[in-house]
Enzyme design. Sequence first.
Site, PDB file in Angstrom:
ATOM      1  N   SER A   1       0.847  -1.103   0.108  1.00 28.93           N
ATOM      2  CA  SER A   1      -0.002  -0.140   0.063  1.00 28.93           C
ATOM      3  C   SER A   1       0.941   1.125   0.052  1.00 28.93           C
ATOM      4  O   SER A   1       1.666   1.569   0.966  1.00 28.93           O
ATOM      5  CB  SER A   1      -0.800  -0.026   1.325  1.00 28.93           C
TER       6      SER A   1
ATOM      7  N   LYS B   1      -0.998  -1.048  -4.485  1.00 27.26           N
ATOM      8  CA  LYS B   1      -2.463  -0.263  -4.019  1.00 27.26           C
ATOM      9  C   LYS B   1      -1.587   1.097  -3.945  1.00 27.26           C
ATOM     10  O   LYS B   1      -0.868   1.521  -3.096  1.00 27.26           O
ATOM     11  CB  LYS B   1      -2.732  -0.856  -2.928  1.00 27.26           C
TER      12      LYS B   1
ATOM     13  N   LYS C   1      -2.904   5.185  -2.604  1.00 28.24           N
ATOM     14  CA  LYS C   1      -3.919   5.927  -2.022  1.00 28.24           C
ATOM     15  C   LYS C   1      -4.445   6.693  -2.989  1.00 28.24           C
ATOM     16  O   LYS C   1      -3.496   7.668  -3.744  1.00 28.24           O
ATOM     17  CB  LYS C   1      -3.657   6.443  -0.710  1.00 28.24           C
TER      18      LYS C   1
ATOM     19  N   ASP D   1      -7.041   2.999  -3.137  1.00 30.55           N
ATOM     20  CA  ASP D   1      -7.899   2.965  -1.893  1.00 30.55           C
ATOM     21  C   ASP D   1      -8.043   4.367  -1.569  1.00 30.55           C
ATOM     22  O   ASP D   1      -7.348   5.213  -1.350  1.00 30.55           O
ATOM     23  CB  ASP D   1      -7.074   2.395  -0.839  1.00 30.55           C
TER      24      ASP D   1
ATOM     25  N   ASP E   1     -13.541  -2.120   2.950  1.00 29.60           N
ATOM     26  CA  ASP E   1     -12.572  -2.235   4.149  1.00 29.60           C
ATOM     27  C   ASP E   1     -13.458  -1.570   5.346  1.00 29.60           C
ATOM     28  O   ASP E   1     -14.262  -2.506   6.105  1.00 29.60           O
ATOM     29  CB  ASP E   1     -11.423  -1.230   3.870  1.00 29.60           C
TER      30      ASP E   1
ATOM     31  N   GLY F   1      -3.931  -4.143   6.079  1.00 27.07           N
ATOM     32  CA  GLY F   1      -2.866  -3.774   7.370  1.00 27.07           C
ATOM     33  C   GLY F   1      -3.033  -2.388   7.673  1.00 27.07           C
ATOM     34  O   GLY F   1      -4.031  -1.379   7.049  1.00 27.07           O
TER      35      GLY F   1
END
Length: 369
Positions: free
Chosen positions: A136, A162, A164, A189, A239, A291
């Site tokens: 991430s 991933k 953000k 995300d 999530d 995580g």
Amino acid sequence: MKLERIALRQIRMPLVHFFETSFSRTYERDIILVEAQGDGVSGWGEVTAGENPFYNEEWTGSAWLILRDYVAPRVLGRELRTAEDVYPLTAHIRGHNMARGGLETAVWDLAARLDGMPLWKKIGGGSRHEIPCGVSIGIQDSVEQLLEKIAEELAAGYQRIKMKIKPGWDVDVVRQVRERFPAIKLMADANSAYTLADTAHLQKLDDFYLMMIEQPLSHDDIIDHAELQARLKTPICLDECIRSAHHAEQAVKLRACGIINIKLGRVAGFGEARHVHDVAQAAGIPVWCGGMLEAGVGRAHNVALATLPNFVLPGDVSASKRYWKRDIIQPPVETTPRGTIEVRDEPGFGYALDHDYIRSITVREETIG
Ligand code: OSB
Ligand code: MG
């Protein structure tokens, strides 16, 4: 099994590189470790709450009080048949799953150690001996910096990236990442940064064949996600919204997502994580392990969780050195050149605690019982 004492320790650890999400930038973690002592043995858990109540309602400060004043008194001295008993004993507490999960996961570790078996076996995992890893990557100061970071992580072998996103750092940035890396497994995300009013904007992300878009809408709104999913080609991954197996059932029923990210803390520990896993599996929905910038204890628990059968997608669990100059476990969590973490066979969570280091970074400590 009976808990005689619960020790809480708050440790402070600077991150190797800041981590920025749509809700805040973090430079330093304040993490609560939970030591559950019973039958002469200690089990260890980690509270995954952030330093502020921005991801969900919890933060390090709230988790400390909830653990000390509400969670610990409900479990201490009680005869526990299995670690699964912790969840119902603390279910009277509304919310605060991460605080509850800090103790629940410690009791699972304790139960595994008392049986001399690895945690992954104790929870019924073991479907794989290596777990597939993604990374991430937070919001950076520039797109250049982001592209550079992605190149580094791919070179290290990580299987998916991933990134953000937030308003102002989304479609244009994803486009540039896709242009530079046309064939990688890529996802975004948003940590709840959008509303249904942004539907047309989010639809532009469909051009970039992302694996999924994680939690674009409100942290507690499954219904809006169902509405958005009907208008997107890209699968939504939930999530924040999924705090229990019941929420997973509701998301399935409403077709609110195609994928679920499971985080131990968010669902109050291994017991409920397994239930979410089972609901998703029965519905044909793949899951992966999320995580929360964990130190070694939480990281090792995540590795155990990701050995359950339906954890078929690369998760956000990666090497300790991406976060810490020195982790609190020995050895640190490391990855193979294949972008996997090898599951260990030692009893409990499988790594040794670096007690000296933990002591040196402890900022407060309290024992209950
Ligand atoms: O939404 O998955 C998230 C970190 C903190 C809070 C929320 C999230 C994250 C991450 C980082 O994405 C995952 C990790 O590297 O531990
Ligand atoms: Mg997320």
